[in-house]
Structure formats: C-alpha cells, structure tokens
Design a protein around this motif. Sequence first.
Motif, PDB file in Angstrom:
ATOM      1  N   THR A   1      17.169 -10.255  16.480  1.00 11.95           N
ATOM      2  CA  THR A   1      17.876  -9.648  17.611  1.00 11.95           C
ATOM      3  C   THR A   1      17.304  -8.298  18.011  1.00 11.95           C
ATOM      4  O   THR A   1      17.675  -7.755  19.041  1.00 11.95           O
ATOM      5  CB  THR A   1      19.367  -9.489  17.274  1.00 11.95           C
ATOM      6  OG1 THR A   1      19.497  -8.801  16.029  1.00 11.95           O
ATOM      7  CG2 THR A   1      20.047 -10.859  17.160  1.00 11.95           C
ATOM      8  N   THR A   2      16.405  -7.742  17.198  1.00 10.41           N
ATOM      9  CA  THR A   2      15.711  -6.496  17.533  1.00 10.41           C
ATOM     10  C   THR A   2      14.233  -6.658  17.195  1.00 10.41           C
ATOM     11  O   THR A   2      13.849  -7.550  16.425  1.00 10.41           O
ATOM     12  CB  THR A   2      16.268  -5.290  16.756  1.00 10.41           C
ATOM     13  OG1 THR A   2      15.996  -5.483  15.352  1.00 10.41           O
ATOM     14  CG2 THR A   2      17.774  -5.151  16.964  1.00 10.41           C
ATOM     15  N   ASN A   3      13.406  -5.776  17.764  1.00  7.69           N
ATOM     16  CA  ASN A   3      11.986  -5.814  17.431  1.00  7.69           C
ATOM     17  C   ASN A   3      11.767  -5.593  15.937  1.00  7.69           C
ATOM     18  O   ASN A   3      10.931  -6.250  15.309  1.00  7.69           O
ATOM     19  CB  ASN A   3      11.226  -4.755  18.235  1.00  7.69           C
ATOM     20  CG  ASN A   3      10.965  -5.175  19.667  1.00  7.69           C
ATOM     21  OD1 ASN A   3      10.616  -6.322  19.922  1.00  7.69           O
ATOM     22  ND2 ASN A   3      11.131  -4.249  20.602  1.00  7.69           N
ATOM     23  N   ALA A   4      12.523  -4.662  15.362  1.00  3.84           N
ATOM     24  CA  ALA A   4      12.381  -4.375  13.932  1.00  3.84           C
ATOM     25  C   ALA A   4      12.730  -5.594  13.096  1.00  3.84           C
ATOM     26  O   ALA A   4      12.035  -5.917  12.128  1.00  3.84           O
ATOM     27  CB  ALA A   4      13.266  -3.195  13.549  1.00  3.84           C
ATOM     28  N   MET A   5      13.813  -6.278  13.469  1.00  2.00           N
ATOM     29  CA  MET A   5      14.231  -7.467  12.728  1.00  2.00           C
ATOM     30  C   MET A   5      13.168  -8.556  12.818  1.00  2.00           C
ATOM     31  O   MET A   5      12.834  -9.200  11.818  1.00  2.00           O
ATOM     32  CB  MET A   5      15.564  -7.971  13.272  1.00  2.00           C
ATOM     33  CG  MET A   5      16.147  -9.122  12.464  1.00  2.00           C
ATOM     34  SD  MET A   5      16.640  -8.595  10.804  1.00  2.00           S
ATOM     35  CE  MET A   5      17.347 -10.127  10.197  1.00  2.00           C
ATOM     36  N   ALA A   6      12.606  -8.761  14.006  1.00  2.00           N
ATOM     37  CA  ALA A   6      11.560  -9.764  14.172  1.00  2.00           C
ATOM     38  C   ALA A   6      10.348  -9.432  13.309  1.00  2.00           C
ATOM     39  O   ALA A   6       9.777 -10.309  12.640  1.00  2.00           O
ATOM     40  CB  ALA A   6      11.167  -9.863  15.638  1.00  2.00           C
ATOM     41  N   GLN A   7       9.962  -8.154  13.286  1.00  2.00           N
ATOM     42  CA  GLN A   7       8.802  -7.744  12.506  1.00  2.00           C
ATOM     43  C   GLN A   7       9.030  -7.931  11.013  1.00  2.00           C
ATOM     44  O   GLN A   7       8.138  -8.387  10.282  1.00  2.00           O
ATOM     45  CB  GLN A   7       8.465  -6.285  12.819  1.00  2.00           C
ATOM     46  CG  GLN A   7       7.944  -6.065  14.231  1.00  2.00           C
ATOM     47  CD  GLN A   7       7.833  -4.600  14.603  1.00  2.00           C
ATOM     48  OE1 GLN A   7       7.996  -3.715  13.752  1.00  2.00           O
ATOM     49  NE2 GLN A   7       7.563  -4.320  15.869  1.00  2.00           N
ATOM     50  N   VAL A   8      10.231  -7.598  10.544  1.00  2.00           N
ATOM     51  CA  VAL A   8      10.547  -7.759   9.122  1.00  2.00           C
ATOM     52  C   VAL A   8      10.547  -9.234   8.735  1.00  2.00           C
ATOM     53  O   VAL A   8       9.998  -9.620   7.695  1.00  2.00           O
ATOM     54  CB  VAL A   8      11.903  -7.108   8.796  1.00  2.00           C
ATOM     55  CG1 VAL A   8      12.358  -7.493   7.392  1.00  2.00           C
ATOM     56  CG2 VAL A   8      11.807  -5.593   8.905  1.00  2.00           C
TER      57      VAL A   8
END
Length: 291
Positions: free
Chosen positions: A64-71
């Motif tokens: 749901t966020t760029n950070a979440m996708a990257q992790v």
Amino acid sequence: MIKLGNLLYVVLFAGAHYAAGAPNSGYQYSREVNAWLRLHMVPATWAEAGMRCLLEGGTLASPTTNAMAQVMVAMMDDHKLTRSVFTGINSILVRENFTSLEGVPLSSIPVGWAAGQPDNENSDEECVALTGAAQLEDVSCGSMLPYFCKKPSKSPNCGDGEHEYNMVSRTGSCYKFNREPKSWRNALATCYAQGGYLAIINSKTESTVLKEILAVEKKGGYTYVGFMKYADGVWATINGDTLAEAGFQEWAPQEPNNAAGIETCGSIFASGLLNDAQCVDPRAFMCEFTL
C-alpha cells in the motif's frame, strides 16, 4: 473500510482449512514500514493465506506504500523467490473494484500493473499478486501462491506488543505466561494466534528463565511447553527436533512416567524440569516469540 476486511474474513475464511506450520514465528521487523512481516514460502490459496495471517494476529499484506512494496520485494529476493506472492488486494465484493483488506483502493496504491494486466483470464481473477519486479497481476483466488502476513508494531523488541510478551536478554526470546487453562493442543493454537509458539527449551539457561517466570507467577503443578511424544515413541519439540537436538532434555525425577498410559504431551514443573502430561488436561502454558 476496515469493515470490508472483516466481512471478507467472515465470508471467505471461515471454512478455510488451517494446519499449523513451523513453530518459529518467522516474523522480521522492518523499520521502513514499522511493522512485522513474515513471508510464507509454502503456497496457499488466497483464503487459506488470509486465514493463516488472521490466526497469527495479522493481515494478508499489501504493497500500500512505496516502502512496503520495496520491503516485500527485497524479502522475496532474499529468499530467492521467483514466483509472485498473494496480496490482500481483491475485487471479490465488487467486481473490478480492487481494494486492499485494510480498505485502501487500488487508485491509492503506488504500484502499477504488469504489462497486459489485469486480464481477468477465464473471468476468474479477482485477487492480486505482487511480482518480483514490484508490479501487480490479477490471479485466481484459488491459485496456490506464497504470501506475506503483516502485524503492526509497537516495539521492535517483542513482537507487536499486543499480547504482553516480555523480553529476556539471556535467551533473546520473548515469553508470555498464559494462566487460563487449556488442553495442550488448544495451548499450541493459542500461542500461534498470539504471534508466537508453545515455548521450546533450548538450554539450561532457558529452563532457568522459565523457572523464574513461574516463580513470579506463583505457579505450581505443571505448565505446558512445546514438545510431545511422537508416534515413533521419541520425545521431540513441535518443530521436530529431538530434545537432545533442541538442547535440553533434563527430566524431573521419576519422569517421564506415562501415568495411566496416556501422557504424551510436554510440560515443565515449577523447577523448570521436563514432565510428561495428559494432552487433554487443562493447564496453564508458556508461549515464546523468537526475534
């Protein structure tokens, strides 16, 4: 929008079959998203994945966020996972209206579709998967895919803080004493639901730690922990290691005695030493969370 996730769990997950997996919680804390994430490598259907996450006290994770996708993508890469993973994004209630289980609409999710997606192949693709290239694809909810579970974090030390685990530096684990009596199998399920597992004693030091916890709780009698007698007659932990392999096999005097011929579940006395017990006997139990 949270009600959407709750409704989906009731409608779709209530009948899903759940089998407990390995006892180690397997969650990793991510400072980037301030949450605990677990990548389940064993494939499951979307409903089964959601049920497992729910029973672990979490939610089927979505980027749901760029950070979440990257992790999520980084963890997939760490595990050398080449397959896509289920997300909580779906259009089950309203066709073509994709929304995460947290209620975040696809229009607010900063991850795009892969080329040619969504294609709704066979008119049966109402769930969404994340690829290793950080792109989305629509898939059948009955597909068998790996998946992430996510739990919010109040502390990077002992899980999400919700279930009152306490950190013990000597072992690097967190523990929770559950006073409400349950059968051994129900205790096992409760620990999983609390984000941990029925405690496994890996050393004399850990036995001493549990002894000290029981002393504080003024707990006499015996308390369930995570080992049992398998069909081949070998006493082993809930992850299949023999007691010797686990690192602690010190029984209380005159134990195991298999009283009445039906003591096949593991427990400890207030001394921290091992005891065999009747699996159906309601007892207090100790959960553990390993960082």
